[in-house]
Design a protein around this motif. Structure first.
Motif, PDB file in Angstrom:
ATOM      1  N   VAL A 183     -30.438  23.715 -12.843  1.00  0.00           N
ATOM      2  CA  VAL A 183     -29.029  23.591 -12.495  1.00  0.00           C
ATOM      3  C   VAL A 183     -28.462  24.985 -12.342  1.00  0.00           C
ATOM      4  O   VAL A 183     -28.676  25.848 -13.203  1.00  0.00           O
ATOM      5  CB  VAL A 183     -28.250  22.806 -13.574  1.00  0.00           C
ATOM      6  CG1 VAL A 183     -26.750  22.829 -13.264  1.00  0.00           C
ATOM      7  CG2 VAL A 183     -28.755  21.380 -13.679  1.00  0.00           C
ATOM      8  N   LEU A 184     -27.748  25.223 -11.255  1.00  0.00           N
ATOM      9  CA  LEU A 184     -27.077  26.501 -11.022  1.00  0.00           C
ATOM     10  C   LEU A 184     -25.579  26.301 -11.240  1.00  0.00           C
ATOM     11  O   LEU A 184     -24.949  25.485 -10.572  1.00  0.00           O
ATOM     12  CB  LEU A 184     -27.331  26.975  -9.591  1.00  0.00           C
ATOM     13  CG  LEU A 184     -26.521  28.192  -9.117  1.00  0.00           C
ATOM     14  CD1 LEU A 184     -26.841  29.423  -9.946  1.00  0.00           C
ATOM     15  CD2 LEU A 184     -26.772  28.461  -7.628  1.00  0.00           C
ATOM     16  N   LEU A 185     -25.032  27.020 -12.210  1.00  0.00           N
ATOM     17  CA  LEU A 185     -23.595  26.977 -12.490  1.00  0.00           C
ATOM     18  C   LEU A 185     -22.944  28.219 -11.920  1.00  0.00           C
ATOM     19  O   LEU A 185     -23.276  29.339 -12.326  1.00  0.00           O
ATOM     20  CB  LEU A 185     -23.351  26.893 -14.006  1.00  0.00           C
ATOM     21  CG  LEU A 185     -21.897  27.022 -14.464  1.00  0.00           C
ATOM     22  CD1 LEU A 185     -21.042  25.902 -13.897  1.00  0.00           C
ATOM     23  CD2 LEU A 185     -21.806  27.048 -15.979  1.00  0.00           C
ATOM     24  N   LEU A 186     -22.030  28.022 -10.990  1.00  0.00           N
ATOM     25  CA  LEU A 186     -21.290  29.131 -10.393  1.00  0.00           C
ATOM     26  C   LEU A 186     -19.931  29.227 -11.070  1.00  0.00           C
ATOM     27  O   LEU A 186     -19.108  28.317 -10.958  1.00  0.00           O
ATOM     28  CB  LEU A 186     -21.115  28.897  -8.891  1.00  0.00           C
ATOM     29  CG  LEU A 186     -22.405  28.750  -8.068  1.00  0.00           C
ATOM     30  CD1 LEU A 186     -22.075  28.424  -6.621  1.00  0.00           C
ATOM     31  CD2 LEU A 186     -23.254  30.009  -8.160  1.00  0.00           C
ATOM     32  N   GLY A 187     -19.691  30.311 -11.780  1.00  0.00           N
ATOM     33  CA  GLY A 187     -18.422  30.501 -12.471  1.00  0.00           C
ATOM     34  C   GLY A 187     -18.603  30.543 -13.969  1.00  0.00           C
ATOM     35  O   GLY A 187     -19.437  29.834 -14.536  1.00  0.00           O
ATOM     36  N   SER A 188     -17.817  31.399 -14.621  1.00  0.00           N
ATOM     37  CA  SER A 188     -17.926  31.561 -16.081  1.00  0.00           C
ATOM     38  C   SER A 188     -16.557  31.568 -16.726  1.00  0.00           C
ATOM     39  O   SER A 188     -16.363  32.169 -17.773  1.00  0.00           O
ATOM     40  CB  SER A 188     -18.646  32.878 -16.392  1.00  0.00           C
ATOM     41  OG  SER A 188     -17.952  33.973 -15.804  1.00  0.00           O
ATOM     42  N   VAL A 230     -26.220  22.178  -7.875  1.00  0.00           N
ATOM     43  CA  VAL A 230     -25.300  23.308  -7.987  1.00  0.00           C
ATOM     44  C   VAL A 230     -23.972  22.789  -8.518  1.00  0.00           C
ATOM     45  O   VAL A 230     -23.431  21.800  -8.010  1.00  0.00           O
ATOM     46  CB  VAL A 230     -25.076  23.985  -6.616  1.00  0.00           C
ATOM     47  CG1 VAL A 230     -24.048  25.104  -6.738  1.00  0.00           C
ATOM     48  CG2 VAL A 230     -26.398  24.514  -6.059  1.00  0.00           C
ATOM     49  N   ILE A 231     -23.457  23.429  -9.556  1.00  0.00           N
ATOM     50  CA  ILE A 231     -22.107  23.145 -10.060  1.00  0.00           C
ATOM     51  C   ILE A 231     -21.232  24.334  -9.710  1.00  0.00           C
ATOM     52  O   ILE A 231     -21.577  25.471 -10.042  1.00  0.00           O
ATOM     53  CB  ILE A 231     -22.106  22.948 -11.590  1.00  0.00           C
ATOM     54  CG1 ILE A 231     -22.969  21.748 -11.997  1.00  0.00           C
ATOM     55  CG2 ILE A 231     -20.680  22.773 -12.107  1.00  0.00           C
ATOM     56  CD1 ILE A 231     -23.148  21.623 -13.495  1.00  0.00           C
ATOM     57  N   SER A 232     -20.111  24.080  -9.046  1.00  0.00           N
ATOM     58  CA  SER A 232     -19.184  25.170  -8.750  1.00  0.00           C
ATOM     59  C   SER A 232     -17.899  24.987  -9.528  1.00  0.00           C
ATOM     60  O   SER A 232     -17.205  23.982  -9.377  1.00  0.00           O
ATOM     61  CB  SER A 232     -18.860  25.240  -7.250  1.00  0.00           C
ATOM     62  OG  SER A 232     -17.904  26.264  -7.022  1.00  0.00           O
ATOM     63  N   LEU A 233     -17.592  25.965 -10.371  1.00  0.00           N
ATOM     64  CA  LEU A 233     -16.312  26.035 -11.069  1.00  0.00           C
ATOM     65  C   LEU A 233     -15.456  27.165 -10.514  1.00  0.00           C
ATOM     66  O   LEU A 233     -14.506  27.591 -11.155  1.00  0.00           O
ATOM     67  CB  LEU A 233     -16.544  26.232 -12.570  1.00  0.00           C
ATOM     68  CG  LEU A 233     -17.326  25.121 -13.281  1.00  0.00           C
ATOM     69  CD1 LEU A 233     -17.497  25.461 -14.760  1.00  0.00           C
ATOM     70  CD2 LEU A 233     -16.647  23.778 -13.129  1.00  0.00           C
ATOM     71  N   LEU A 234     -15.801  27.621  -9.323  1.00  0.00           N
ATOM     72  CA  LEU A 234     -15.056  28.688  -8.669  1.00  0.00           C
ATOM     73  C   LEU A 234     -13.793  28.128  -8.020  1.00  0.00           C
ATOM     74  O   LEU A 234     -13.655  26.908  -7.869  1.00  0.00           O
ATOM     75  CB  LEU A 234     -15.943  29.355  -7.618  1.00  0.00           C
ATOM     76  CG  LEU A 234     -17.194  30.062  -8.154  1.00  0.00           C
ATOM     77  CD1 LEU A 234     -18.040  30.559  -7.002  1.00  0.00           C
ATOM     78  CD2 LEU A 234     -16.819  31.215  -9.080  1.00  0.00           C
ATOM     79  N   PRO A 235     -12.862  28.985  -7.624  1.00  0.00           N
ATOM     80  CA  PRO A 235     -11.662  28.486  -6.922  1.00  0.00           C
ATOM     81  C   PRO A 235     -12.035  27.675  -5.689  1.00  0.00           C
ATOM     82  O   PRO A 235     -13.065  27.904  -5.043  1.00  0.00           O
ATOM     83  CB  PRO A 235     -10.924  29.784  -6.564  1.00  0.00           C
ATOM     84  CG  PRO A 235     -11.354  30.756  -7.613  1.00  0.00           C
ATOM     85  CD  PRO A 235     -12.786  30.423  -7.903  1.00  0.00           C
ATOM     86  N   VAL A 236     -11.163  26.756  -5.336  1.00  0.00           N
ATOM     87  CA  VAL A 236     -11.439  25.787  -4.281  1.00  0.00           C
ATOM     88  C   VAL A 236     -11.732  26.446  -2.942  1.00  0.00           C
ATOM     89  O   VAL A 236     -12.480  25.894  -2.120  1.00  0.00           O
ATOM     90  CB  VAL A 236     -10.263  24.796  -4.174  1.00  0.00           C
ATOM     91  CG1 VAL A 236      -9.003  25.508  -3.705  1.00  0.00           C
ATOM     92  CG2 VAL A 236     -10.603  23.634  -3.262  1.00  0.00           C
ATOM     93  N   THR A 237     -11.194  27.626  -2.698  1.00  0.00           N
ATOM     94  CA  THR A 237     -11.413  28.285  -1.404  1.00  0.00           C
ATOM     95  C   THR A 237     -12.876  28.659  -1.175  1.00  0.00           C
ATOM     96  O   THR A 237     -13.300  28.825  -0.035  1.00  0.00           O
ATOM     97  CB  THR A 237     -10.548  29.556  -1.306  1.00  0.00           C
ATOM     98  OG1 THR A 237     -10.776  30.377  -2.458  1.00  0.00           O
ATOM     99  CG2 THR A 237      -9.064  29.195  -1.225  1.00  0.00           C
TER     100      THR A 237
END
Length: 990
Positions: free
Chosen positions: A511-516, A578-585
């Motif tokens: 699993v790749l988590l984008l954002g901390s 992939v999990i993205s917790l980055l801003p929606v843009t």
């Protein structure tokens, strides 16, 4: 029994005759606070009375403070203990369940290794807990630890006598609690069939202070059965018990409080078929192995042969016992290689037989309390554990024919926790002799009981960084776990010694988590518990990623600028989800890479127009881009689907759907600052939301509110709580949710509205900030001081220079601000430190940016510092649905159905982090496990997915609470009228 004076005299004599006992070495014991995520774990290994005895004997006792524990902290203080935050001085540390890795103390005390005692859940090779076992075996690089001084691990489950019989445990209490929860399940099951039984009054164990209170209550149920009988429609109530150990004994003991008549297995067909069966009794069959196991060649059961050759035996339980039971209480253990008591195919057979029996149409053979809790074990059709919050559930194996009904199951895996007082007393008494033996060892005293010393050695899993005794086989699952962390996992079978589990490494998934950021912690923790999954935490702030990953051996940090498409693509190519917790843009760019490499993606954000455009390409690449699976959107969707499904099952039609959600400071933390708000997620995201438009229907009126008026036209009162005063803002476009939730045509609905919650005054003040120009994205500004922010933003928005003096700025602001809001706005801006002439010192200001930024970005930077949560403060999340429904006829009375979540932050995680992060983690793992069939750009509309998320939240103590209240004739009185009146007031004021 030896008298107390004689014991004391003997102790004094020993002290005189042994010089090393005159001044024994000080020993400190620590009683650990249980894992905060185990909300129902209230047990304690020692009682205050036991602590008092130890303190009198010169032992120092430390206790971690815990408000959930069955014994209050002040009771331990009165017993002579001290409250200590982390137990760092303790030589011996006691707990019930396993210690969270972040809290595990591995350094020696006074140069002597510590001893940890717990149910470690490592001794069967459980892969999910290999990181814990590894901490007892490997010194961490750079920590200064020495392997030979690593702590000793003793597992309570391994404490036995010389004959191998367990001497401490909670099995009897599991049996007692399992019966009570299962009888409650049976009562609810019958009630759903339209039948009320005396079991409706069965006491739930956690709702009583102690066991005598429970037994008194259950005895009253027994008296009701004696006097009034049980329902004739279900036939004679027959309860079956399996097992011969402590669990089964607990079951039989608590059942004795009912009017029980014991019967044999061979009596069951005659009993069920007889109209003469006594309905004023409960029939009990204790089915023993020889009554349902036999050789595959027809040979009778032989215990010695069975354990030597389990593969030569089969079970006939599904034919001889289960079809006749009203309730099965399963307490028999099971191990790999042994025949199951019931397979999935056996369940189907038993249900077919039960259909033709008296009571078969009313559920005979369909209620099971599995107290053994072996998932897919002795009862193959047990798919998962349940919780004390939601102890029973329905299941049907995939192999079950469609014409057969589902099965109701109770499978709580922490049943003794519901009897914390009695279970703790029993356990404390059982461990004291072992504990005193350990204390004497630390003191260097003689006279240690050799039998107890041998028992402790048998129960020792690790010592000095090495596996001990019969536990050396754990090298194999430990190796499997370590292989799963390597870049190239081993695919060979692991050998094993006789009688130990056969393990085969599974292909590693990643699993790749984008954002901390603020909500990433719960995601990392939940996925990190899956030892067979590698988690990559990628962030442009490497230190944050390192901090998140450091607790888990299967997590690794990576530095990533998401604008580097080459590196982003490489990371995505090597992952599964992939999990993205980055801003929606950023999401469309990430989604494009996921589609290119055919990797699934999960995010908590709304489906933006740019994401919608990727739907067809995601379908073509067989890729799922799952959105809206956080809090709002996310849990709100899942809980709405669940509540609407229940309403439709009653044949009702929805008249109104209103939903509000908000993340706020807890009331006691809301007074610090002018907004009544603090930031547990991106401040820029909050400010962006204030610049959206809205569309909804309320009280048969359609509303379209454009962006400039969103905050002006707010709901000045949202009646969710009788205590909290709340206001609301319409949340974007509510109309499409009529289709999302299957509510029918909008014109047939009285209301369809989704909104955001805030404390009173937020909207007016944020509107002032908007009018000043603080929420603009253009132009870019470079500030020489924070106190120039308002002047610069105002001049940029209105393209008008303001004279340099403060009076001119105040006059200019007064010209654009609404009447009555000027003074409050100026006070707030002064508090934030963004206007000149601040009279009080401005503290907590961030560093001034050295680059050009938009006014909204600059203001968000200030808010992030000035309105951040301080240590010890907590946030609050409120989610509330109100659905008005009635039968399809026009004059039918309306009912108001509600579903509510009110969650508070913990010392570890904010409520926002938990309610956003956990659903993302639950969904990502379900996708990773191949259990989500959807493809394309989607939300959480697949039933298996939203049910799984709701179940996970329930287990985490964050479940929705549903209720219904009847309306009068015609239209119900719900939120609609209050909201409509408030909206009209704000529009009139505007």
């Amino acid at each position: 029994m030896r008298s107390r004076p004689l014991v004391l005299a003997r102790r004094r004599l020993l002290c005189r005759s042994n010089h090393h006992l005159a001044n024994p070495k000080p020993v400190t014991i620590g009683i650990r606070r249980e894992d905060s995520e185990r909300i129902w774990e209230r047990r304690c290994p020692l009682t205050p009375d036991a602590v008092h005895e130890l303190v009198k004997d010169g032992v120092n006792v430390l206790v971690q403070d815990c408000s959930r524990r069955v014994y209050r902290s002040d009771e331990f203080v009165k017993a002579g203990a001290q409250i200590h935050p982390n137990l760092s001085p303790a030589h011996i540390i006691l707990g019930i369940k396993e210690t969270p890795l972040a809290e595990l103390l591995t350094t020696p005390v006074d140069g002597i290794p510590r001893t940890h005692l717990m149910f470690s859940h490592t001794i069967k090779g459980q892969l999910y807990n290999m990181p814990l076992l590894d901490r007892f075996l490997e010194a961490r690089p750079g920590s200064g630890e020495r392997k030979e001084l690593l702590p000793r691990l003793i597992d309570w489950e391994l404490l036995t006598d010389e004959k191998g019989k367990r001497t401490v445990g909670f099995g009897w209490f599991a049996g007692v609690a399992g019966v009570l929860e299962s009888l409650s399940m049976l009562a609810q099951f019958h009630l759903e069939l339209g039948i009320a039984s005396p079991f409706l009054y069965t006491p739930r164990p956690h709702m009583h202070p102690d066991l005598p209170s429970i037994r008194a209550s259950l005895s009253r149920v027994g008296e009701m059965i004696k006097e009034g009988g049980t329902p004739r429609e279900v036939g004679p109530i027959i309860i079956g018990v399996t097992g011969t150990g402590k669990v089964a004994q607990g079951m039989l003991d608590i059942l004795s409080d009912l009017p029980i008549e014991k019967v044999n297995v061979e009596d069951l067909p005659r009993l069920v078929g007889s109209p003469e069966a006594n309905l004023h009794k409960i029939y009990l069959v204790h089915a023993l192995p020889h009554e349902y196991f036999s050789g595959v060649d027809g040979r009778p059961y032989n215990r010695e042969d069975y354990y030597a050759n389990p593969h030569l035996y089969k079970s006939n339980f599904h034919v001889k016992v289960q079809p006749y039971l009203t309730l099965l209480l399963h307490g028999a253990g099971w191990a790999q290689g042994f025949p199951r008591v019931m397979t999935n195919e056996g369940l189907a057979t038993s249900l077919e037989i039960a259909r033709g029996l008296w009571g078969g149409e009313k559920g005979r053979g369909r209620c099971v309390g599995d107290v053994s809790c072996d998932v897919e074990g002795g009862l193959e059709f047990l798919p998962r554990h349940s919780t004390l919050s939601a102890p029973f559930f329905c299941t049907r194996p995939g192999s079950l024919p469609a014409h057969l009904p589902e099965v109701r199951m109770m499978a709580v895996d922490i049943l003794p926790s519901s009897l914390p007082l009695d279970a703790s007393r029993h356990f404390s008494q059982g461990i004291m002799s072992y504990l005193r033996t350990l204390i004497r060892g630390y003191r260097g005293e003689g006279g240690v009981d050799a039998e107890l010393e041998r028992a402790l050695d048998r129960a020792t899993v690790t010592r000095g960084g090495e596996l001990q005794g019969s536990n050396t086989w754990l090298k194999e699952p430990l190796g499997v776990w370590k292989d799963s962390l390597s870049a190239t996992p081993s695919s060979s079978n692991m050998g094993s010694t006789a009688g130990t589990p056969q393990l085969k490494p599974s292909p590693k998934k990643r699993v790749l988590l984008l954002g901390s950021g603020m909500v990433a912690g719960p995601v990392v923790e939940h996925i990190g518990k899956r030892g067979e999954v590698e988690l990559v935490v990628a962030s442009n702030i490497l230190a944050e990623a390192q901090n998140l990953a450091k607790r888990f051996g299967n997590a690794k940090p990576v530095s990533l600028d998401v604008a580097d498409l080459g590196k982003l693509g490489s990371l995505i190519e090597e992952t599964d989800v992939v999990i993205s917790l980055l801003p929606v843009t950023f999401h469309p760019t990430i989604a494009e890479q996921c589609i290119k490499h055919k990797k699934h993606m999960v995010t908590a954000s709304y489906i933006s127009p740019a994401m919608k455009q990727l739907h067809d390409s995601a379908l073509s690449s067989d890729t799922l881009i799952l959105n809206e699976i956080g809090l709002d959107p996310g849990i709100d969707h899942c809980s709405a689907f669940s509540l609407l499904g229940a309403i439709r099952s009653q044949g009702k039609q929805v008249r109104s759907f209103v939903s509000f959600c908000g993340g706020l400071p807890a009331p006691e933390c809301a007074e610090d600052g002018p907004l009544g708000y603090k930031f547990s997620w991106s401040p820029l995201g909050v400010l962006r939301a204030a610049k959206a438009s809205a569309r909804f229907k309320l009280n048969n009126r359609h509303y379209e509110i454009d962006e400039p008026n969103l905050l002006r036209h707010h709901f000045d009162r949202v009646p969710i709580s009788n205590v909290l005063q709340l206001e609301g803002i319409a949340n974007r476009d509510s109309i499409p949710y009529a289709d999302t939730y299957g509510l029918g045509k909008t014109e047939d609905l009285r209301s369809i509205l989704r909104g955001t919650l805030r404390y009173p005054g937020f909207c007016d003040l944020m509107q002032s900030f908007k009018e000043i120009g603080l929420l603009e994205f253009e132009p870019k500004l470079r500030l020489d001081s924070w106190s120039s922010l308002v002047r610069s933003a105002f001049e940029s928005r209105y393209n008008d220079r303001v004279k340099g003096d403060d009076a001119s700025l105040i006059s200019a602001l007064s010209n654009v601000l609404s009447t009555g809001s000027v003074e409050r706005a100026l006070e707030a801006l002064s508090w934030f430190g963004v206007i000149p002439g601040v009279t009080s010192p401005v503290v907590g200001m961030p560093l001034l940016p050295q680059r050009e930024m938009a006014p909204i970005e600059l203001f968000a930077t200030v808010l992030a510092h000035k309105q951040a949560y301080r240590p010890g403060e907590r946030d609050m999340v409120i989610l509330h649905h109100e659905i008005v429904a009635s039968a399809s006829t026009p004059a039918s009375p309306e009912d108001i159905h509600t579903s509510t979540l009110m969650a508070y932050g913990t010392p570890v995680h904010s409520a926002m982090a938990l309610t956003v992060g956990l659903p993302v983690a639950f969904a990502a793992l379900r996708v990773l496990d191949g259990k989500v069939a959807m493809r394309g750009v989607r939300g959480p509309e697949e039933e298996g997915l939203w049910r799984d998320v709701l179940q996970g939240m329930e287990e985490a103590g964050l479940g929705m609470r549903e209720s219904v209240r009847a309306g009068g004739s015609g239209r119900a009185m719900g939120m609609e009228g209050v909201l409509d009146a408030g909206l009209r007031r704000s529009m009139g004021a505007a």
